[in-house]
Write a protein that holds these residues in place. Structure first.
Motif, short mmCIF file in Angstrom:
data_model
loop_
_atom_site.label_atom_id
_atom_site.label_comp_id
_atom_site.label_asym_id
_atom_site.label_seq_id
_atom_site.Cartn_x
_atom_site.Cartn_y
_atom_site.Cartn_z
N GLN A 1 0.83 -1.20 0.00
CA GLN A 1 0.00 0.00 0.00
C GLN A 1 0.86 1.25 0.00
OE1 GLN A 1 -3.55 -0.29 1.69
NE2 GLN A 1 -4.04 1.74 0.96
N ARG A 2 1.89 1.21 0.85
CA ARG A 2 2.76 2.38 0.93
C ARG A 2 3.46 2.60 -0.41
NH1 ARG A 2 7.02 3.42 5.69
NH2 ARG A 2 8.48 2.95 4.03
N ARG A 3 3.88 1.51 -0.98
CA ARG A 3 4.54 1.58 -2.28
C ARG A 3 3.58 2.17 -3.31
NH1 ARG A 3 7.84 -1.99 -5.44
NH2 ARG A 3 8.35 -0.71 -7.24
N ALA A 4 2.34 1.68 -3.28
CA ALA A 4 1.34 2.16 -4.23
C ALA A 4 1.10 3.65 -4.01
CB ALA A 4 0.05 1.37 -4.08
N ASP A 5 1.02 4.03 -2.72
CA ASP A 5 0.82 5.45 -2.38
C ASP A 5 1.96 6.29 -2.94
OD1 ASP A 5 -1.50 5.16 -1.07
OD2 ASP A 5 -0.80 6.05 0.82
N ASP A 6 3.18 5.84 -2.65
CA ASP A 6 4.35 6.57 -3.11
C ASP A 6 4.36 6.66 -4.63
OD1 ASP A 6 5.06 6.88 -0.57
OD2 ASP A 6 6.74 5.48 -0.56
N ASP A 7 4.04 5.53 -5.24
CA ASP A 7 4.05 5.51 -6.71
C ASP A 7 3.06 6.53 -7.25
OD1 ASP A 7 5.97 3.67 -6.76
OD2 ASP A 7 4.71 1.99 -7.44
N ALA A 8 1.87 6.52 -6.66
CA ALA A 8 0.83 7.44 -7.15
C ALA A 8 1.30 8.88 -6.98
CB ALA A 8 -0.46 7.19 -6.39
#
Lengths: 594, 214
Positions: free
Chosen positions: A39-46
């Motif tokens: 999730q954090r990765r996805a957040d950062d990516d976004a």
């Protein structure tokens, strides 16, 4: 070792559930951290995606600005070289300044009533003003230079006359009251002669419109200048919210390009801002980009659902796997538990049996001893009676012979009883050995002397090969008994005119005595049983014996730490080997054993 | 002139008969700003601007007597040539109402104009040896900056004075004004576009007054 309390089914169940719990804990932890990081990765990516958009947007903006600034700078140089503008500025002929510049700036100004959609439109100035050498705005006599309210005109004037090109921004109201941001570029006009700044030209442009603004990322961007922010599709309250957010961030973090999350008009937004005119003498202006997070949040929700779904699946798989694994892992333990349970039962049974056996053994030993004692006295009485009968006269020769035979039988009976008594004492572990050096040579010689006296054995040839003074550690009585047993057997089972060969040798602390005799051998099938009690290896009834001798001899030999073995028995020879412990040198007596 | 002595005598008599008095003159020195370049011998100088101030280089001053004088019936026509992409002379003092011609002696076009408040004009582009020679009549006193629209470096000054008594100093600031009337006047020295010095003078017959304007 598994205690009996845990080895029950309840213990196994507890063990298995504990194992399952631990594994599920691990699975849950792994899944949770996996979800968290994903999730954090996805957040950062976004966020990085949006930041990338913002950077791209700014880059495009700056490219266009650079292009335009170059064009404007070039134009201003031409202007400064223009003798008429020079003359107007130097000779204070301001009424002629704007008309003189009109021709030069015609290409730069937007033609009234035309709206060009080309990139060149970005290069079209909305208005222009000249500044004098002090940086004050020279008010144009006509509206050819574009209309500006006095207040707006005042904003064109920088604190000092610009020495280099300066970029600024101001908010302009048009005739219908619509507010819009104008980008202003102030270019110094330098004397071609002295290079002094004799004035400046300020040009007002529509801010550069980038292509990114028209994409459907839902991005809104505007320019924040003089604490006023124009954002398309936002009401004034929303604009003020965004302005406040940026101003707060500015006081907190300075002018560094920054991103923050804020809620505008009830919708969470990701906000980026960056100063558009760094190092300008004009008031700072910021490019502000707002990305509604609704789309991003929807994406995140979808992603979260996916991640959670995957996590759930993983969790479920993990549970199944841990269930399976815990069963697999606990199986050996369970088996072990079962086996140990069985073992315990067996052991207990064996122990009980051992106990019983021991008791029985004790009982039987006692019985044997008792029986032997009880038997010995009647035999003695019997023999005494028979002796007195034999001493009496008046019987026929046949009767005397009969009585003699009976007396002989009583002696045999006594022998059996004594042997039984001895065996029972050994079985009960009650036999005590009085160990001392025993001279084997002497014992053999005594026996050979006795043999010579026996008329039925007169033709037997005895060969002895025994080293002189050969001594073994043994109880004299029982050692003699073992020897006698062996030698008597050699005599009894010999053939007439046969040979008895007795040899002894010492080696490695032991003394081996071999007794061999000629005569019929022991049948091969009977050989394994010759040391058992009451076994007589195919002995005919004419051979005296009661089948306890060899058994007794072996038990005694073993009790002495030795052994008794049958080496061979064939048509020619039957040979026994008796092992004794060699007697310790004089002065030391070996330990007594039970 | 076979008898110079008679000619001189006649001339003297004529002048005496006109004024009935001896000649009045003012001479002196105007303090000029120091320049880096050594004074050049020839008469050429150019107009430079420094901090918005137009001046001659090497520096010279225009000294003139201010007062109320009768207007002459005719005034001589003055010329400011354009030669080798410069104006010659670069600084031209003229009496009010003087007609100044701007002959183009170069091989290229010139476009003489002025935005100065004293005289605004634009002669337009004209070729070499344009006939009739373009001219302007300077009918307002003041300083007029003459430029060429085509050659941005070309610049000249015409100082329009409401007096017939004026002269240009030499590079050392020395000047001599002659044939002056008697009376009470103000002597002025124009040094550059921002600096004009003045001194009241009383002129009496036959006297040569020495006035230094430091």
């Amino acid at each position: 070792m598994i205690r009996s309390a845990d080895s029950g089914p309840a213990g196994i169940r507890r063990f298995r559930s504990r194992l399952l719990l631990a594994m599920m804990g691990v699975v849950v932890a792994v899944t949770a951290s996996g979800i968290y990081f994903a999730q954090r990765r996805a957040d950062d990516d976004a966020q990085n995606d949006l930041r990338g958009d913002f950077e791209l947007e700014l880059a495009a903006l700056h490219r266009l600005q650079d292009l335009r600034n170059a064009a404007v700078a070039d134009r201003s140089k031409t202007l400064a070289r223009n003798p008429r503008i020079h003359a107007a500025l130097e000779d204070n002929a301001l009424d002629l300044l704007y008309p003189s510049a009109q021709e030069e700036l015609r290409g730069l100004m937007t033609e009234a009533g035309t709206t060009s959609a080309t990139v060149a439109a970005e290069l079209q100035a909305q208005f222009y003003r000249f500044l004098d050498a002090q940086g004050q705005v020279l008010v144009p006599p006509t509206s050819d230079a574009g209309t500006l309210s006095p207040n707006e005109q005042r904003l064109l004037s920088p604190p000092t006359v610009p020495q280099t090109m300066q970029t600024g921004y101001l908010t302009q109201s048009d005739s219908s009251g619509q507010r819009s941001v104008r980008e202003i570029i102030a270019v110094p006009i330098r004397s071609t002669e002295t290079d002094e700044v004799i004035g400046a030209l300020v040009l007002g442009f529509k801010p550069v419109e980038t292509t990114a603004r028209s994409t459907n990322t839902g991005m809104r961007s505007g320019i924040l200048v003089n604490e006023e922010l124009q954002l398309p599709e936002f009401d004034q309250a929303g604009e003020e919210q965004a302005t406040r957010a940026v101003l707060q961030s500015l006081t907190r973090a300075g002018e560094r390009e920054h991103s923050l999350r804020t809620t505008i008009a009830g919708v969470p937004h990701l906000l980026f801002y960056k100063r558009l005119n760094p190092a300008s003498t004009y008031p700072p202006a910021y490019e502000v980009c707002l990305y509604p997070l609704t789309q991003l949040q929807a994406r995140e929700r979808k992603l979260r659902a996916q991640i959670l779904g995957a996590g759930g699946l993983f969790l479920f798989g993990g549970f199944v796997l841990s269930q399976f694994l815990s069963r697999r892992l606990s199986q050996p333990v369970e088996e072990l538990a079962v086996v140990s349970e069985e073992n315990l039962a067996q052991r207990q049974r064996a122990e009980a049996e051992l106990q019983t056996t021991e008791e029985e053994l004790q009982r039987s030993a006692r019985f044997s001893a008792d029986a032997s004692h009880q038997l010995k006295s009647p035999i003695t009485v019997l023999r005494a009676g028979l002796d007195s009968l034999l001493a009496r006269d008046g019987f026929s020769q046949e009767v005397y012979e009969e009585i003699s035979a009976l007396i002989h039988q009583t002696y045999r009976l006594t022998g059996v009883v004594e042997d039984l008594l001895l065996l029972s004492r050994m079985d009960a572990g009650k036999l005590r050995l009085n160990l001392k050096p025993v001279d084997v040579t002497h014992l053999v010689e005594e026996w050979v002397d006795d043999l010579q006296a026996m008329p039925e054995s007169a033709d037997l040839k005895v060969e002895t090969n025994i080293p002189a003074e050969l001594k073994v550690a043994g109880d004299p009585k029982f050692t003699a008994l073992i020897l006698q047993n062996l030698l008597d057997n050699a005599r009894k089972y010999n053939r007439p005119g046969g040979t008895i060969r007795i040899s002894a040798r010492a080696a490695r602390g032991q003394v081996e005595l071999r007794v061999a005799n000629t005569g019929r051998g022991i049948p091969e099938e009977a050989q394994p049983f010759i040391f058992e009690r009451f076994h007589r290896a195919g002995a005919s009834e004419d051979v005296p014996g009661h089948g306890l001798g060899l058994n007794l001899a072996r038990e005694l030999a073993r009790l002495h730490g030795g052994e008794l073995r049958l080496l061979r028995s064939d048509a020619e020879w039957t040979e026994f080997s008796a092992l004794f412990l060699k007697a310790a040198p004089a002065g030391r007596s070996p330990d007594t054993a039970k | 002139m076979k008898h110079p002595a008679i000619f001189i005598l006649l001339a003297l008599m004529f002048s005496f008969s006109r004024d009935g008095r001896a000649e009045i003159a003012i001479e002196g020195t105007v303090g000029l700003p120091k320049t880096q370049s050594a004074p050049v011998a020839n008469e050429r100088y150019e107009i430079v601007s420094e901090a918005g101030v137009l001046k001659t280089d090497p520096p010279r001053a225009v000294v003139y007597l201010e007062g109320s004088f009768p207007k002459p019936a005719t005034l001589p026509v003055k010329q400011m040539e354009q030669k080798d992409l410069t104006f010659i002379p670069s600084l031209l003092p003229v009496e009010l109402g003087t007609k100044v011609e701007f002959p183009n002696l170069d091989d290229v076009y010139h476009n003489i104009f002025s935005y100065s408040p004293a005289k605004r004009f634009d002669l337009g582009r004209y070729p070499p040896n344009e006939r009739p020679t373009p001219f302007q009549i300077f009918d307002r006193p003041g300083l007029v900056t003459i430029r060429c629209d085509i050659h941005e470096h070309m610049r000249a000054l015409i100082l329009v004075l409401d007096t017939p008594y004026f002269t240009i100093s030499d590079p050392q600031g020395r000047y001599r004004l002659t044939k002056l009337p008697a009376g009470h006047f103000v002597l002025k020295a124009w040094v550059n576009s921002k600096t004009t010095r003045e001194r009241p003078v009383d002129l009496a017959d036959g006297a040569t007054v020495r006035v230094d304007l430091p």
